[in-house]
Write a protein that holds these residues in place. Structure first.
Motif, PDB file in Angstrom:
ATOM      1  N   HIS A  98       0.840  -1.190   0.000  1.00  0.00           N
ATOM      2  CA  HIS A  98       0.000   0.000   0.000  1.00  0.00           C
ATOM      3  C   HIS A  98       0.883   1.251   0.000  1.00  0.00           C
ATOM      4  CE1 HIS A  98      -3.801   2.114   1.034  1.00  0.00           C
ATOM      5  NE2 HIS A  98      -2.983   2.956   1.611  1.00  0.00           N
ATOM      6  N   PRO A  99       0.648   2.312  -0.793  1.00  0.00           N
ATOM      7  CA  PRO A  99      -0.571   2.556  -1.574  1.00  0.00           C
ATOM      8  C   PRO A  99      -0.562   1.970  -2.985  1.00  0.00           C
ATOM      9  CG  PRO A  99       0.825   4.481  -1.663  1.00  0.00           C
ATOM     10  CD  PRO A  99       1.535   3.474  -0.801  1.00  0.00           C
ATOM     11  N   ASP A 100       0.507   1.229  -3.363  1.00  0.00           N
ATOM     12  CA  ASP A 100       0.445   0.557  -4.663  1.00  0.00           C
ATOM     13  C   ASP A 100      -0.364  -0.728  -4.533  1.00  0.00           C
ATOM     14  OD1 ASP A 100       1.974   2.490  -5.861  1.00  0.00           O
ATOM     15  OD2 ASP A 100       3.850   1.347  -5.770  1.00  0.00           O
ATOM     16  N   GLU A 101      -0.896  -1.185  -5.644  1.00  0.00           N
ATOM     17  CA  GLU A 101      -1.639  -2.440  -5.631  1.00  0.00           C
ATOM     18  C   GLU A 101      -0.656  -3.611  -5.521  1.00  0.00           C
ATOM     19  OE1 GLU A 101      -4.581  -2.892  -8.710  1.00  0.00           O
ATOM     20  OE2 GLU A 101      -5.547  -0.989  -8.228  1.00  0.00           O
ATOM     21  N   ALA A 102      -1.030  -4.594  -4.714  1.00  0.00           N
ATOM     22  CA  ALA A 102      -0.252  -5.826  -4.584  1.00  0.00           C
ATOM     23  C   ALA A 102      -0.973  -6.921  -5.356  1.00  0.00           C
ATOM     24  CB  ALA A 102      -0.143  -6.227  -3.116  1.00  0.00           C
ATOM     25  N   CYS A 103      -0.212  -7.940  -5.812  1.00  0.00           N
ATOM     26  CA  CYS A 103      -0.848  -9.009  -6.579  1.00  0.00           C
ATOM     27  C   CYS A 103      -0.093 -10.314  -6.402  1.00  0.00           C
ATOM     28  CB  CYS A 103      -0.934  -8.634  -8.054  1.00  0.00           C
ATOM     29  SG  CYS A 103       0.651  -8.186  -8.815  1.00  0.00           S
ATOM     30  N   GLY A 104      -0.767 -11.407  -6.661  1.00  0.00           N
ATOM     31  CA  GLY A 104      -0.109 -12.704  -6.545  1.00  0.00           C
ATOM     32  C   GLY A 104      -1.058 -13.848  -6.830  1.00  0.00           C
ATOM     33  N   VAL A 105      -0.532 -15.040  -6.562  1.00  0.00           N
ATOM     34  CA  VAL A 105      -1.238 -16.274  -6.898  1.00  0.00           C
ATOM     35  C   VAL A 105      -1.187 -17.207  -5.703  1.00  0.00           C
ATOM     36  CG1 VAL A 105      -1.176 -18.305  -8.411  1.00  0.00           C
ATOM     37  CG2 VAL A 105      -0.452 -16.107  -9.290  1.00  0.00           C
ATOM     38  N   ALA A 137      -7.687   2.308  -2.798  1.00  0.00           N
ATOM     39  CA  ALA A 137      -8.501   3.502  -2.510  1.00  0.00           C
ATOM     40  C   ALA A 137      -9.990   3.248  -2.727  1.00  0.00           C
ATOM     41  CB  ALA A 137      -8.045   4.672  -3.388  1.00  0.00           C
ATOM     42  N   THR A 138     -10.312   2.045  -3.203  1.00  0.00           N
ATOM     43  CA  THR A 138     -11.720   1.750  -3.503  1.00  0.00           C
ATOM     44  C   THR A 138     -12.092   0.402  -2.887  1.00  0.00           C
ATOM     45  OG1 THR A 138     -11.059   0.687  -5.572  1.00  0.00           O
ATOM     46  CG2 THR A 138     -11.678   3.011  -5.698  1.00  0.00           C
ATOM     47  N   GLU A 139     -13.371   0.041  -3.005  1.00  0.00           N
ATOM     48  CA  GLU A 139     -13.819  -1.201  -2.374  1.00  0.00           C
ATOM     49  C   GLU A 139     -13.259  -2.429  -3.103  1.00  0.00           C
ATOM     50  OE1 GLU A 139     -17.952  -2.291  -2.652  1.00  0.00           O
ATOM     51  OE2 GLU A 139     -18.199  -1.205  -4.515  1.00  0.00           O
ATOM     52  N   ALA A 140     -13.396  -3.574  -2.438  1.00  0.00           N
ATOM     53  CA  ALA A 140     -12.860  -4.828  -2.977  1.00  0.00           C
ATOM     54  C   ALA A 140     -13.869  -5.434  -3.943  1.00  0.00           C
ATOM     55  CB  ALA A 140     -12.537  -5.789  -1.834  1.00  0.00           C
ATOM     56  N   TYR A 141     -14.101  -4.732  -5.052  1.00  0.00           N
ATOM     57  CA  TYR A 141     -15.024  -5.200  -6.081  1.00  0.00           C
ATOM     58  C   TYR A 141     -14.324  -5.048  -7.429  1.00  0.00           C
ATOM     59  CZ  TYR A 141     -19.331  -6.175  -8.539  1.00  0.00           C
ATOM     60  OH  TYR A 141     -20.272  -6.764  -9.349  1.00  0.00           O
ATOM     61  N   PRO A 142     -14.465  -6.025  -8.334  1.00  0.00           N
ATOM     62  CA  PRO A 142     -13.715  -5.962  -9.598  1.00  0.00           C
ATOM     63  C   PRO A 142     -14.029  -4.703 -10.410  1.00  0.00           C
ATOM     64  CG  PRO A 142     -14.675  -8.141  -9.297  1.00  0.00           C
ATOM     65  CD  PRO A 142     -15.264  -7.267  -8.231  1.00  0.00           C
ATOM     66  N   SER A 143     -12.973  -4.054 -10.866  1.00  0.00           N
ATOM     67  CA  SER A 143     -13.129  -2.876 -11.711  1.00  0.00           C
ATOM     68  C   SER A 143     -13.384  -3.321 -13.153  1.00  0.00           C
ATOM     69  CB  SER A 143     -11.853  -2.043 -11.662  1.00  0.00           C
ATOM     70  OG  SER A 143     -10.780  -2.787 -12.215  1.00  0.00           O
ATOM     71  N   ARG A 144     -13.705  -2.364 -13.993  1.00  0.00           N
ATOM     72  CA  ARG A 144     -13.944  -2.688 -15.395  1.00  0.00           C
ATOM     73  C   ARG A 144     -12.694  -3.334 -16.018  1.00  0.00           C
ATOM     74  NH1 ARG A 144     -16.344   2.297 -18.484  1.00  0.00           N
ATOM     75  NH2 ARG A 144     -17.334   2.492 -16.453  1.00  0.00           N
ATOM     76  N   THR A 145     -11.513  -2.810 -15.663  1.00  0.00           N
ATOM     77  CA  THR A 145     -10.292  -3.412 -16.226  1.00  0.00           C
ATOM     78  C   THR A 145     -10.062  -4.817 -15.669  1.00  0.00           C
ATOM     79  OG1 THR A 145      -9.145  -1.965 -14.683  1.00  0.00           O
ATOM     80  CG2 THR A 145      -8.863  -1.474 -16.988  1.00  0.00           C
ATOM     81  N   ASP A 146     -10.410  -5.036 -14.399  1.00  0.00           N
ATOM     82  CA  ASP A 146     -10.277  -6.395 -13.841  1.00  0.00           C
ATOM     83  C   ASP A 146     -11.085  -7.384 -14.674  1.00  0.00           C
ATOM     84  OD1 ASP A 146      -8.724  -5.501 -11.737  1.00  0.00           O
ATOM     85  OD2 ASP A 146     -10.431  -5.248 -10.385  1.00  0.00           O
ATOM     86  N   VAL A 147     -12.270  -6.961 -15.059  1.00  0.00           N
ATOM     87  CA  VAL A 147     -13.157  -7.854 -15.814  1.00  0.00           C
ATOM     88  C   VAL A 147     -12.633  -8.064 -17.232  1.00  0.00           C
ATOM     89  CG1 VAL A 147     -15.493  -8.157 -16.724  1.00  0.00           C
ATOM     90  CG2 VAL A 147     -15.154  -7.204 -14.434  1.00  0.00           C
ATOM     91  N   LEU A 205     -10.127 -10.161  -4.107  1.00  0.00           N
ATOM     92  CA  LEU A 205      -9.792  -8.742  -3.981  1.00  0.00           C
ATOM     93  C   LEU A 205      -9.779  -8.364  -2.517  1.00  0.00           C
ATOM     94  CD1 LEU A 205     -11.428  -8.497  -7.058  1.00  0.00           C
ATOM     95  CD2 LEU A 205     -10.518  -6.248  -6.560  1.00  0.00           C
ATOM     96  N   VAL A 206      -8.754  -7.623  -2.130  1.00  0.00           N
ATOM     97  CA  VAL A 206      -8.748  -7.052  -0.791  1.00  0.00           C
ATOM     98  C   VAL A 206      -8.628  -5.545  -0.940  1.00  0.00           C
ATOM     99  CG1 VAL A 206      -7.725  -9.085   0.305  1.00  0.00           C
ATOM    100  CG2 VAL A 206      -6.250  -7.280  -0.497  1.00  0.00           C
ATOM    101  N   SER A 207      -9.293  -4.831  -0.041  1.00  0.00           N
ATOM    102  CA  SER A 207      -9.169  -3.381  -0.051  1.00  0.00           C
ATOM    103  C   SER A 207      -8.419  -2.932   1.183  1.00  0.00           C
ATOM    104  CB  SER A 207     -10.549  -2.724  -0.097  1.00  0.00           C
ATOM    105  OG  SER A 207     -10.380  -1.320   0.063  1.00  0.00           O
ATOM    106  N   THR A 208      -7.428  -2.069   0.941  1.00  0.00           N
ATOM    107  CA  THR A 208      -6.648  -1.519   2.056  1.00  0.00           C
ATOM    108  C   THR A 208      -6.950  -0.037   2.244  1.00  0.00           C
ATOM    109  OG1 THR A 208      -4.817  -1.109   0.517  1.00  0.00           O
ATOM    110  CG2 THR A 208      -4.737  -3.156   1.784  1.00  0.00           C
ATOM    111  N   LYS A 209      -8.115   0.407   1.741  1.00  0.00           N
ATOM    112  CA  LYS A 209      -8.393   1.849   1.847  1.00  0.00           C
ATOM    113  C   LYS A 209      -8.586   2.266   3.300  1.00  0.00           C
ATOM    114  CE  LYS A 209     -13.319   1.502   0.975  1.00  0.00           C
ATOM    115  NZ  LYS A 209     -14.540   2.216   0.974  1.00  0.00           N
ATOM    116  N   ASP A 210      -9.030   1.314   4.144  1.00  0.00           N
ATOM    117  CA  ASP A 210      -9.178   1.618   5.567  1.00  0.00           C
ATOM    118  C   ASP A 210      -7.945   1.089   6.311  1.00  0.00           C
ATOM    119  OD1 ASP A 210     -11.832   2.104   7.612  1.00  0.00           O
ATOM    120  OD2 ASP A 210     -10.105   1.021   8.439  1.00  0.00           O
ATOM    121  N   ASP A 211      -7.442   1.890   7.258  1.00  0.00           N
ATOM    122  CA  ASP A 211      -6.214   1.504   7.967  1.00  0.00           C
ATOM    123  C   ASP A 211      -6.394   0.305   8.887  1.00  0.00           C
ATOM    124  OD1 ASP A 211      -4.755   3.448   6.793  1.00  0.00           O
ATOM    125  OD2 ASP A 211      -4.939   4.891   8.442  1.00  0.00           O
TER     126      ASP A 211
END
Lengths: 133, 90
Positions: free
Chosen positions: A20-27, A81-91, A103-109
Motif C-alpha cells: 500500500h498505496p500501490d496495488e499488490a498481486c499474486g497467486v 482507494a476503492t472497495e474490494a469489487y472488480p473494476s472494469r479493467t479487472d473484468v 480482492l482485498v481493499s486496504t483503503k481503511d487503515d
C-alpha cells in the motif's frame, strides 16, 4: 465458494498492506481447487490504480505450476482507494476461467475487506469465502 | 518444421481442449497464420491490427518475444512457443 486457510488469507492481507498505496498481486497455487502455495508476485506497474504480473516472473511461475501439476487456484490483488469489487479493467483482463479472483481493499487503515469472485466472459459472480482455522 | 505451441486454458476451446498443439512457420507471424488455419478464430485472440495484443504474452522457449522481434521473431525446428494471457487489472 472459496475455502481458504486463515494463514493464507493473512498472507494476502499482509502483502496488500506492505505494498500500500500501490496495488499488490499474486497467486495461490494448488491442486483440485484447494489453495495451498502462496506466491506473491511483483506488480510490474508499481501503481496505485493498476497491476500487471511481470511477464518473465509469470512465465517461470506458470511453468513451475505446470511441472508440479498445480493450477492458479486464487489470483489476488488489492485495491488501495476503492472497495474490494472488480473494476472494469479487472473484468476485461480476467483470463483464468477456473480461478477465484480475490480482492482485498486496504483503503481503511484498520478494517480489511476480503472478497472473492468468479469472472467469466465479462460476468462477475461474487462467492462466499470460508476461512479455515 | 514443427514447433510446439502451448495453449492457455482460456484458448483451449480453439484446440479441442489440447494443452499443446503443433504448428509451422519460419517466424512467429507465419506460425500464428498456420495456427489459424488449423484452429480458426485463434489468431484474433493473439493479434490485433498487425501486432501482438498488449495483454497476451508470447514466449519463444524462455524469452518474451517482445524482447526478441515481436511477430517477426524467427523460429527454428524444435522451438516451443508458449502463450499466456497477462494477469492484469486495475
Amino acid at each position: 465458494m472459496l475455502s481458504i486457510s486463515q494463514e493464507l488469507a493473512d498472507k494476502i492481507v499482509a502483502h496488500a498492506r506492505a505494498d500500500h498505496p500501490d496495488e499488490a498481486c499474486g497467486v495461490i497455487a494448488g491442486r483440485g481447487g484447494v489453495p495451498e502455495r502462496f506466491i506473491p508476485m511483483e506488480n510490474a506497474e508499481r501503481s496505485p490504480t493498476f497491476y500487471r504480473f511481470d511477464s518473465m516472473e509469470q512465465f517461470r511461475v506458470w511453468k513451475e505450476m505446470d511441472e508440479r501439476d498445480e493450477e492458479p487456484v486464487v489470483i489476488y490483488h488489492s485495491h488501495t482507494a476503492t472497495e474490494a469489487y472488480p473494476s472494469r479493467t479487472d473484468v476485461s483482463y480476467a483470463s483464468e476461467p477456473n480461478a477465484h479472483y480475490v480482492l482485498v481493499s486496504t483503503k481503511d487503515d484498520t478494517e480489511v475487506e476480503f472478497r472473492s469472485y468468479r469472472i467469466l466472459e465479462g460476468v462477475i459472480t461474487e462467492e462466499e469465502v470460508r476461512f479455515i482455522p | 518444421m514443427a514447433i510446439e505451441v502451448r495453449i492457455p486454458t482460456i484458448l483451449r476451446n480453439y484446440t479441442d481442449g489440447a494443452k499443446a498443439v503443433d504448428a509451422e512457420g519460419a517466424t512467429l507471424d507465419e506460425l500464428i497464420s498456420n495456427l489459424e488455419s488449423r484452429h480458426p478464430g485463434i489468431k484474433d485472440r493473439l493479434v490485433d491490427q498487425g501486432s501482438l495484443r498488449r495483454f497476451v504474452n508470447v514466449y519463444l522457449n524462455d524469452e518474451d518475444v517482445r524482447f526478441l522481434g515481436g511477430l517477426g521473431t524467427p523460429l527454428s525446428d524444435g522451438d516451443t512457443v508458449t502463450v499466456l494471457p497477462a494477469v492484469a487489472g486495475g
